[in-house]
Design a protein around this motif. Structure first.
Motif, PDB file in Angstrom:
ATOM      1  N   UNK A 349      -1.434  19.951   2.413  1.00  0.00           N
ATOM      2  CA  UNK A 349      -2.865  19.938   2.727  1.00  0.00           C
ATOM      3  C   UNK A 349      -3.652  19.322   1.578  1.00  0.00           C
ATOM      4  N   UNK A 350      -3.254  19.657   0.347  1.00  0.00           N
ATOM      5  CA  UNK A 350      -3.963  19.111  -0.806  1.00  0.00           C
ATOM      6  C   UNK A 350      -3.805  17.598  -0.871  1.00  0.00           C
ATOM      7  N   UNK A 351      -2.618  17.133  -0.541  1.00  0.00           N
ATOM      8  CA  UNK A 351      -2.382  15.687  -0.530  1.00  0.00           C
ATOM      9  C   UNK A 351      -3.322  14.981   0.456  1.00  0.00           C
ATOM     10  N   UNK A 352      -3.446  15.567   1.651  1.00  0.00           N
ATOM     11  CA  UNK A 352      -4.299  14.945   2.669  1.00  0.00           C
ATOM     12  C   UNK A 352      -5.768  14.992   2.262  1.00  0.00           C
ATOM     13  N   UNK A 353      -6.156  16.116   1.658  1.00  0.00           N
ATOM     14  CA  UNK A 353      -7.561  16.240   1.236  1.00  0.00           C
ATOM     15  C   UNK A 353      -7.875  15.257   0.118  1.00  0.00           C
ATOM     16  N   UNK A 354      -6.923  15.078  -0.779  1.00  0.00           N
ATOM     17  CA  UNK A 354      -7.140  14.114  -1.858  1.00  0.00           C
ATOM     18  C   UNK A 354      -7.328  12.713  -1.288  1.00  0.00           C
ATOM     19  N   UNK A 355      -6.737  12.491  -0.117  1.00  0.00           N
ATOM     20  CA  UNK A 355      -6.887  11.186   0.535  1.00  0.00           C
ATOM     21  C   UNK A 355      -8.167  11.134   1.371  1.00  0.00           C
ATOM     22  N   UNK A 356      -8.960  12.219   1.318  1.00  0.00           N
ATOM     23  CA  UNK A 356     -10.249  12.189   1.993  1.00  0.00           C
ATOM     24  C   UNK A 356     -10.231  12.717   3.411  1.00  0.00           C
ATOM     25  N   UNK A 357      -9.132  13.321   3.837  1.00  0.00           N
ATOM     26  CA  UNK A 357      -9.044  13.795   5.215  1.00  0.00           C
ATOM     27  C   UNK A 357      -9.375  15.281   5.296  1.00  0.00           C
ATOM     28  N   UNK A 358     -10.211  15.648   6.252  1.00  0.00           N
ATOM     29  CA  UNK A 358     -10.498  17.062   6.463  1.00  0.00           C
ATOM     30  C   UNK A 358      -9.241  17.733   6.995  1.00  0.00           C
ATOM     31  N   UNK A 359      -8.821  18.788   6.326  1.00  0.00           N
ATOM     32  CA  UNK A 359      -7.536  19.405   6.651  1.00  0.00           C
ATOM     33  C   UNK A 359      -7.656  20.919   6.658  1.00  0.00           C
ATOM     34  N   UNK A 360      -7.090  21.530   7.686  1.00  0.00           N
ATOM     35  CA  UNK A 360      -7.040  22.989   7.714  1.00  0.00           C
ATOM     36  C   UNK A 360      -5.592  23.408   7.736  1.00  0.00           C
ATOM     37  N   UNK A 361      -5.239  24.308   6.832  1.00  0.00           N
ATOM     38  CA  UNK A 361      -3.880  24.809   6.750  1.00  0.00           C
ATOM     39  C   UNK A 361      -3.847  26.200   7.365  1.00  0.00           C
ATOM     40  N   UNK A 362      -3.014  26.353   8.380  1.00  0.00           N
ATOM     41  CA  UNK A 362      -2.926  27.654   9.062  1.00  0.00           C
ATOM     42  C   UNK A 362      -2.046  28.598   8.251  1.00  0.00           C
ATOM     43  N   UNK A 363      -2.516  28.914   7.055  1.00  0.00           N
ATOM     44  CA  UNK A 363      -1.646  29.649   6.143  1.00  0.00           C
ATOM     45  C   UNK A 363      -1.510  31.112   6.524  1.00  0.00           C
ATOM     46  N   UNK A 364      -2.276  31.594   7.476  1.00  0.00           N
ATOM     47  CA  UNK A 364      -2.069  32.989   7.888  1.00  0.00           C
ATOM     48  C   UNK A 364      -0.864  33.079   8.833  1.00  0.00           C
TER      49      UNK A 364
END
Length: 435
Positions: A349-364
């Motif tokens: 998720x961090x990789x995608x966000x660093x690339x500027x993409x809105x990302x939600x991680x379903x970590x629950x």
RNA sequence: GUGGCCGUAGAUCAGUUGGUAGAUCACCUGAUUGUGGUUCAGGUUGUCGCGGGUUCGAGUCCCGUCGGUCACCCCA
């Protein structure tokens, strides 16, 4: 014994929450407003929400409804303060305080933010409401008057508001206003007994406001009232005729309305109002109002500069605007399967966000089914599936939720693959599934 | 601020002459060991805005209050 239920707290009457889903429309509106005023050379000014009470009493005027019964005023450490009911007074105060007239011959200022008036709430009328407005100090007009009205008409057009009506009038300068007041009182006094209670009271307080009444009993007296345009002096008349000629040449639609008045005392000469006609607006159809207030800077202790401005109601603009709901930024959804995958998913998720993409991680966590359902609820185009087998092999599954296609690729290719899916057209809906 | 109308699940609403709360959508689960939007089956969800009163009994009646809404008022 059940535990006592805690007292539930509510927002203060007339003050509303603006929730996600609705706030996107505000952003869209504000972006257009900012863009329009920017191209006209206005620069933003931000002033405090709280000002000394006398600022508003002196500018808006005693005897006006705003000052007499609608202001949020209080005393703090012996100082009378008021939460601002409008923006112009603060802007003029700041203009004087920072001596802007010594730095530039003409100041074009823009402001935006919440205002507070203790009125009874209704559709399009809240106690905390929002205005955007412009003030031009240092230009006597009428060229700037015409430009401002033309800008406003263009602004509502860009917002998609149909059927706006522009009303213009002139109140004349100080002498004219006083002269007309006497003429009007002479007209109304004999008719006093036929008028509504409100209007009878206003004859003594603020007779011009009678012209604004919608009460059926008042309509005859209003229709037969003398026009202020007939008592303008030569200078006032020249100014108003100049404005009209310019608007004609610009092709800006407007209507002269000699009975147009305002509730704030500081207006003089040019006065205008923009009304909408959408059913959503109801009786609160004034979208925008403004005018010239040449005497105000001097009355507040500043230089004798001419000035003109307007304020538009943002809640009302929103009501009048077509309900084109743009999809909020639909996130890429990361679906980790199992506890071990969560740590990896957060990295992805961090990789995608660093690339500027809105990302939600379903970590629950949760089942694959539940996570993909949530992806649908978000309107996501792409889901990234990550489980034990992917981690062991150093790959990810990138699923195109529109086409059902899924590709397995090394993590290093993740960003470009996601971008590729997002950029690809959504295929026409297929009927039936694979085997 | 004045007057009218309204206030039942997250949303939209039903609720008969007062007898102790329902529909649809949404949500959750299942029909598949790790694959969604459709379908099918099952399930969860309510201080009936709040506070008093009348009554054996009130979501239903009365009063008050808060919130919303319409007109006036105000104004953006």
């Amino acid at each position: 014994m059940a535990a006592p239920r805690p007292q539930q707290l509510h927002a203060v009457k007339g003050m509303n929450d603006i929730l996600p889903g609705e706030v996107e429309r505000w952003h869209a509106l504000e972006a257009v407003v900012r863009d329009v005023v920017r191209t006209h050379g206005y620069r933003e000014i931000r002033t405090p929400l709280i000002e000394p009470t006398p600022l508003f009493v002196r500018s808006i005027g005693e005897g006006t409804d705003v000052v007499d019964k609608e202001m949020y005023s209080f005393v703090f450490h012996d100082e009378p303060l008021t939460v601002r009911p409008e923006g112009t007074a603060s802007v003029v105060r700041a203009y004087i305080e920072h001596a802007l007239h010594t730095k530039e011959p003409v100041s074009r200022l823009f402001y935006e933010g919440p205002m507070f008036r203790g009125e009874r709430p209704a559709r399009g009328r809240t106690r905390q409401f929002h205005q955007a407005g412009c003030e031009v100090l240092g230009d006597p007009g009428p060229g700037i008057d015409a430009e401002m009205i033309d800008m406003i008409v263009g602004l509502y057009r860009r917002l998609g508001v149909k059927d706006v009506e522009v009303l213009v009038n002139s109140l004349g300068g100080k002498g004219t206003k006083a002269r007309y007041r006497d003429v009007l009182v002479a007209h109304l006094e004999p008719l006093r007994s036929t008028l509504s209670d409100d209007s009878q009271r206003r004859i003594g307080m603020n007779p011009l406001r009678v012209l604004d009444s919608k009460h059926p009993k008042d309509q005859e007296a209003i229709a037969s009232a003398p026009s202020i345009l007939d008592v303008l002096d030569d200078e006032d008349k020249k100014h108003f005729d100049g404005l009209r000629a310019l608007l004609d040449q610009l092709g800006t639609p407007y209507k002269v309305e000699p009975r147009l008045v305002r509730g704030l005392d500081y207006y003089a000469r040019t006065l205008f109002e923009v009304r909408g006609h959408g059913g959503e607006l109801g009786a609160q159809n004034a979208l925008c109002g403004g005018g010239r207030y040449d005497g105000l800077p001097e009355e507040l202790g500043g230089p004798p500069v001419p000035a003109i401005g307007f304020a538009m109601g943002l809640e009302r603009a929103l009501l009048a605007m077509p309900d084109t709901r743009t999809n909020a930024d639909a996130p890429v959804l990361i679906a980790p399967l199992g506890d071990r995958a969560i740590a990896r998913a957060l990295v992805v998720a961090r990789t995608l966000r660093d690339a500027g993409l809105t990302t939600i991680c379903e970590s629950r966590g949760g089942t694959m089914k539940a996570m993909l359902r949530r992806a649908n609820a978000f309107g996501s185009r792409v889901a990234v599936v990550l489980g034990d087998s992917e981690i062991d092999r150093g790959v990810v599954q990138v699923k195109d939720l529109a086409s059902h296609a899924q590709q397995e690729l090394p993590e290093s290719e993740l960003v470009s693959a996601v971008r590729g899916v997002l950029a690809s057209p959504v295929a026409a809906p297929k009927t039936g599934e694979g085997p």
